[in-house]
Design an enzyme around this catalytic site. Sequence first.
Site, mmCIF file in Angstrom:
data_model
loop_
_atom_site.group_PDB
_atom_site.id
_atom_site.type_symbol
_atom_site.label_atom_id
_atom_site.label_comp_id
_atom_site.label_asym_id
_atom_site.label_seq_id
_atom_site.Cartn_x
_atom_site.Cartn_y
_atom_site.Cartn_z
ATOM 1 N N ASP A 104 0.884 -1.163 0.000
ATOM 2 C CA ASP A 104 0.000 0.000 0.000
ATOM 3 C C ASP A 104 0.922 1.212 0.000
ATOM 4 O O ASP A 104 1.577 1.504 1.014
ATOM 5 C CB ASP A 104 -0.895 -0.003 1.243
ATOM 6 C CG ASP A 104 -1.910 1.140 1.236
ATOM 7 O OD1 ASP A 104 -1.633 2.170 0.591
ATOM 8 O OD2 ASP A 104 -2.963 1.021 1.878
ATOM 9 N N HIS A 105 0.980 1.924 -1.116
ATOM 10 C CA HIS A 105 1.994 2.968 -1.253
ATOM 11 C C HIS A 105 1.817 4.086 -0.235
ATOM 12 O O HIS A 105 2.782 4.799 0.064
ATOM 13 C CB HIS A 105 1.993 3.538 -2.679
ATOM 14 C CG HIS A 105 0.793 4.356 -3.028
ATOM 15 N ND1 HIS A 105 -0.378 3.800 -3.520
ATOM 16 C CD2 HIS A 105 0.581 5.687 -2.954
ATOM 17 C CE1 HIS A 105 -1.248 4.761 -3.727
ATOM 18 N NE2 HIS A 105 -0.704 5.911 -3.406
ATOM 19 N N HIS B 291 -6.242 2.553 2.011
ATOM 20 C CA HIS B 291 -5.378 3.690 2.332
ATOM 21 C C HIS B 291 -5.798 4.397 3.616
ATOM 22 O O HIS B 291 -4.997 4.596 4.532
ATOM 23 C CB HIS B 291 -5.399 4.712 1.189
ATOM 24 C CG HIS B 291 -4.881 4.180 -0.108
ATOM 25 N ND1 HIS B 291 -3.865 3.252 -0.187
ATOM 26 C CD2 HIS B 291 -5.221 4.458 -1.384
ATOM 27 C CE1 HIS B 291 -3.615 2.983 -1.454
ATOM 28 N NE2 HIS B 291 -4.422 3.697 -2.196
#
Length: 484
Positions: A177-178, A240
Amino acid sequence: MVSRVIPVDPFDLIIFGGTGDLARRKILPALYRRFWAGQMPPEARIIGAARAAHDDAEYRAMIRAAIGEFVAPEKQEPATVDAFLERVRYLTLDARGDDGWDALCGMMRNGVVQAFYFSVGPGLFGDLAERLHRHGIADAESRIVVEKPFGHDLQSARALNATLAQHFDEHQIYRIDHYLGKETVQNLMAVRFGNMLFEPLWNARNVDHIQITVAETVGVGGRGDYYDRSGAMRDMVQNHMMQLLCLIAMEPPYAFESDAVRDEKLKVIRALDPVAPGDIVRGQYGGDSGGPGYLEDVENPDSLTESFIALKVHISNWRWKGTPFYLRTGKRMRARTSEIAIVFKDPPHSIFGVQERQKANVLVIRLQPNEGINLRVTIKEPGPGGMRLVEVPLDMSFKEALGPEAEDIPDAYERLIMDVIRGNQTLFMRGDEVEAAWAWTDPIIADWEERGDRPRLYEAGSSGPEDALMLMHKDGRRWREVKA
């Protein structure tokens, strides 16, 4: 302040979907920047694999173009680009067939870290995992990287986890998950757990509420088909924003280690209360002179999918009972910004009189743009004429505080890919964490789908639908302004 670049061990990184958009825009430019910084050892190799028929020269030409487009010009020294491309290979391979797998097996080396990046749709994860083992390519030390979406709901997430678990142990799986690779997100943990100033105040006794906003100015663009099947809840909140919520709300882990951190995040998700229908607002952006509306973008005039969502969330544990968390995310909003705002309670008594009522202290962690931390405090306005109070910021932007070094802070993909090579899973989601997030999200989605609710229309370039403002107004609170 001098930044340190610690080289990683020699590795082979195989990128399945190596010609795809994610590889071209994010993965390969990130690897080049780490090479430019001196973090990749000379023995490192990158192997792109996809169905398209290319040779090494054609693939390197594609990467050279991607570096030219997505890497800052000052980092594009021709000799450095050439040296990086020498470490790149390409292999034509069929994820669902047998073509190319024996050749890949012959390319693998002993004594180096082996990492396999699944830069493909989730439907291919099982095929890739099965063939890596059938052809004797992966071993007990190999690592795989998988991109979101990690399922579409709890059932599909469990099936996906089960598929991967047939061939890889949990410690080998890196769910990326960036958002967790952003510098400011990690600084959130440093601010909380590295300073006595904040942690004693970080609870329901002192915090009035917390806002998390992720606003984008772009619409769904070319992702219309995917986005209309997911929506803001699945695309942003379930992953996110859930991760940001966990980092804000979790208890101190016993150490900054992968399972210690992820254990505490899991506890937060499991403590989330169900969300009442009245505490959710969904919206769709309309069209304007700057572009089409959501329904036109997704080419579905009957779509009930949300491009905006705002919701009030409660966590039932000793630290946060009674303190609301307000989450908000949307497309085609006024500005591109991501921030976390911790709004502290008012002083119990103002000694300065009603006319000089103090404003609440607010700690703001900006994720984008202009990453940094801002604390708003009350002081006396300078000059004679009595005690007049004003609110001023104590502002620390990375660019101003670190100077030129701020330009060289690795982006999220750079950091996360290097963590894969190191074997550090702290910033990656665990399987039970993903399933717990879906278990909380699914009933919310099922409830509005059963009612057939139509999202509220909001003007492109605004802060979202009016109903979202009322979500906080009815509690006597206000959203922070959406601004860059």
